[in-house]
Design an enzyme around this catalytic site. Structure first.
Site, PDB file in Angstrom:
ATOM      1  N   HIS A 148       0.847  -1.202   0.000  1.00 57.77           N
ATOM      2  CA  HIS A 148       0.000   0.000   0.000  1.00 57.77           C
ATOM      3  C   HIS A 148       0.887   1.259   0.000  1.00 57.77           C
ATOM      4  O   HIS A 148       1.984   1.254   0.563  1.00 57.77           O
ATOM      5  CB  HIS A 148      -0.915  -0.005   1.229  1.00 57.77           C
ATOM      6  CG  HIS A 148      -1.901   1.116   1.203  1.00 57.77           C
ATOM      7  ND1 HIS A 148      -1.608   2.367   1.692  1.00 57.77           N
ATOM      8  CD2 HIS A 148      -3.155   1.197   0.688  1.00 57.77           C
ATOM      9  CE1 HIS A 148      -2.665   3.163   1.496  1.00 57.77           C
ATOM     10  NE2 HIS A 148      -3.611   2.469   0.888  1.00 57.77           N
ATOM     11  N   GLU A 157      -4.084   2.198  -7.214  1.00 53.97           N
ATOM     12  CA  GLU A 157      -4.458   3.276  -6.314  1.00 53.97           C
ATOM     13  C   GLU A 157      -3.501   4.446  -6.514  1.00 53.97           C
ATOM     14  O   GLU A 157      -2.398   4.439  -5.950  1.00 53.97           O
ATOM     15  CB  GLU A 157      -4.367   2.800  -4.858  1.00 53.97           C
ATOM     16  CG  GLU A 157      -5.212   1.589  -4.536  1.00 53.97           C
ATOM     17  CD  GLU A 157      -5.546   1.517  -3.057  1.00 53.97           C
ATOM     18  OE1 GLU A 157      -6.733   1.451  -2.745  1.00 53.97           O
ATOM     19  OE2 GLU A 157      -4.625   1.556  -2.221  1.00 53.97           O
TER      20      GLU A 157
END
Ligand code: PGA
Length: 263
Positions: free
Chosen positions: A102, A174
């Site tokens: 992430h 993302e």
């Protein structure tokens, strides 16, 4: 046990709680999710903090159709890595899914493309479904070349994955500039090229989109060619929000089926 093959006909709708929620709050969330009994073509997943993993798997078991997982794991099987938890230990604790790379981990915990690749391999070896996060910074977006950059990140992450195993990996695009409180919602047009490029390079790995996704924009992202789902933070931290997003995915799946039937 190996992770299941993922389907191109399913929309994957996941949320990471990041460093939020006590065990009691986790229990409340999963209890409220009992309304979600599973719908063919939509697969939910929830990534609680490790402290609530057991709570969530226990509550969800046989009652809620949701995959549960972790937000990180170490690539080594075991050893002197104080404070870390291995992929095998995650699987042993009941995780089915693990998020890897992430943007917050890359920025705050020195996660690199190399460590991401090692973690993807370790996750597959442990029978976990990796959710591999990739995405460009605001600067790169401005300068251009961001499609190549994200493709490069994905290529590295997938470097140890065999063609057969690609169907066990979720790619989460993302853009860093779209994530979190400071994030800006991306127009679907702005992210369409990256999603399509990832999908054509790894047709067996569903590509999910994340970054300020909410009930107002979810459908627009899900309708993009090659989009296999959404990965959501803030808008899914209350069960009502998550259920609403799952409902939107169900509509999109049903609409796709109708188009399929009428052609
Ligand atoms: P957000 O988080 O939906 O709150 O922007 C997304 C993410 O970090 O994956």
């Amino acid at each position: 046990m190996s992770a299941p093959d993922l389907s191109q006909d399913t929309l994957y709708v996941g949320t990471s709680w990041k460093m939020n929620k006590t065990r009691a709050q986790a229990r409340e969330f999963i209890t409220a999710m009992s309304a979600w009994q599973g719908v063919s073509g939509v697969q939910a997943f929830v990534l609680p903090p490790l402290t609530a993993l057991h709570e969530v798997t226990g509550r969800a078991k046989d009652k809620v159709d949701v995959w549960v997982g972790a937000q990180n794991g170490h690539f080594a099987a075991n050893g002197a890595y104080t404070g870390e938890v291995s992929m095998r230990q995650l699987a042993d604790a009941g995780a089915a899914v693990v998020e890897i790379g992430h943007a917050e981990r890359r920025a705050q915990f020195s996660e690199t493309d190399e460590s991401v690749a090692l973690k993807v391999r370790a996750a597959l070896d442990a029978g976990l479904t990796p959710v591999v996060c990739i995405g460009e910074s605001a600067l790169l977006r401005e300068q251009g070349g961001f499609v190549d950059f994200v493709m490069g990140q994905a290529l590295q992450a997938m470097s140890g994955v065999s063609p057969d195993e690609a169907a066990k990996v979720l790619l989460a695009y993302e853009p860093v500039w779209a994530i979190g409180d400071e994030g800006q919602q991306a127009t679907p047009h702005a992210v369409a090229d990256v999603i399509a490029s990832l999908h054509s390079a790894w047709p067996m790995s569903p590509v999910i989109y994340g970054g300020s996704v909410d009930a107002g924009n979810a459908r627009d992202y899900l309708d993009l060619p090659g989009c296999g789902g959404i990965f959501v933070g803030r808008a899914a931290w209350e069960p009502e929000g998550f259920l609403e997003l799952l409902g939107i995915a169900r509509h999109v799946v049903n609409a796709r089926k109708e188009i399929h039937l009428s052609t």
